[in-house]
Motif scaffolding. Structure first.
Motif, PDB file in Angstrom:
ATOM      1  N   THR A  19      45.783  24.818  90.619  1.00 25.78           N
ATOM      2  CA  THR A  19      46.752  24.517  91.680  1.00 25.78           C
ATOM      3  C   THR A  19      47.356  23.126  91.484  1.00 25.78           C
ATOM      4  O   THR A  19      48.544  22.910  91.750  1.00 25.78           O
ATOM      5  N   SER A  48      47.223  25.793  97.962  1.00 25.43           N
ATOM      6  CA  SER A  48      46.699  27.078  97.511  1.00 25.43           C
ATOM      7  C   SER A  48      47.014  28.158  98.545  1.00 25.43           C
ATOM      8  O   SER A  48      46.776  27.974  99.722  1.00 25.43           O
ATOM      9  N   ASP A  97      48.038  33.384  93.906  1.00 23.30           N
ATOM     10  CA  ASP A  97      46.620  33.293  93.599  1.00 23.30           C
ATOM     11  C   ASP A  97      46.040  34.686  93.810  1.00 23.30           C
ATOM     12  O   ASP A  97      45.917  35.147  94.941  1.00 23.30           O
ATOM     13  N   GLU A 156      47.835  32.215  89.403  1.00 18.42           N
ATOM     14  CA  GLU A 156      46.425  31.915  89.164  1.00 18.42           C
ATOM     15  C   GLU A 156      45.626  33.208  89.222  1.00 18.42           C
ATOM     16  O   GLU A 156      45.929  34.093  89.992  1.00 18.42           O
TER      17      GLU A 156
HETATM   18 MG    MG Z   1      43.865  27.226  92.950  1.00 21.09          MG
END
Ligand code: MG
Ligand code: ADP
Length: 151
Positions: A42, A60, A80, A108
């Motif tokens: 992040t 995040s 994410d 991510e």
């Molecule tokens: Mg992260």
């Protein structure tokens, strides 16, 4: 495909690397980011988003799979998918709102098999190296000419 490894000594340096990488990106590009919890994924995205014109906080995603930041010249998506890894077949369209078109997307925890995530422009892998040091591997794929636009 070009590959290189960079060691950073703190979050600031990882943000700077993110900014450097952002300068190589064009609209439609996808960046896959791997590494354990706390390795700096992040943090790297934050630096990249800043460089791409995002001015507010870059945090995040928690209540959704991603954030979309509307910067003046490009939309920056930050996903994410940590909790999504098992769900990829159930929600094939889930990623559509974040990828492609006029967007630059950072993901991510990308699931290995997701078809929507093929054709990435860059793969970044972060590794703990003790204390605040991180080893960051960057693989750059040839520009695919997805939409070929300048940003
Ligand atoms: Mg992260
Ligand atoms: P991830 O998204 O991989 O879980 P984060 O970027 O959210 O990781 O968190 C990384 C944490 O590690 C932050 O608290 C950051 O300040 C700290 N940190 C220490 N050294 C570094 C470094 N060299 N690069 C990135 N983050 C670092």
């Amino acid at each position: 495909m070009a590959s290189r490894s960079i060691e950073t000594a703190g979050p600031q340096e990882t943000e700077s690397l993110g900014a450097q990488l952002a300068r190589l990106l064009r609209r439609g590009d996808l960046v896959l980011i791997r590494g354990e919890l706390g390795s700096g994924k992040t943090t790297l995205v934050r630096g990249a988003a800043r460089e791409l014109g995002v001015t507010g906080p870059v945090t995040s995603p928690t209540f959704s799979i991603g954030h979309r930041y509307e910067a003046p010249r490009v939309t920056v998506s930050h996903l994410d998918l940590y909790r999504l890894e098992a769900l990829q077949d159930e929600e094939p369209d889930l990623l559509e709102d974040y990828l492609g078109d006029g967007r630059i997307a950072f993901v991510e925890w990308p699931p290995e098999a997701a078809r929507e995530l093929q054709g990435a422009r860059m793969r970044v892998t972060l590794n703990h190296r003790g204390g605040d040091r991180r080893l960051i591997e960057v693989e750059e794929m040839a520009a695919g000419g997805k939409d070929g636009q300048e940003r």
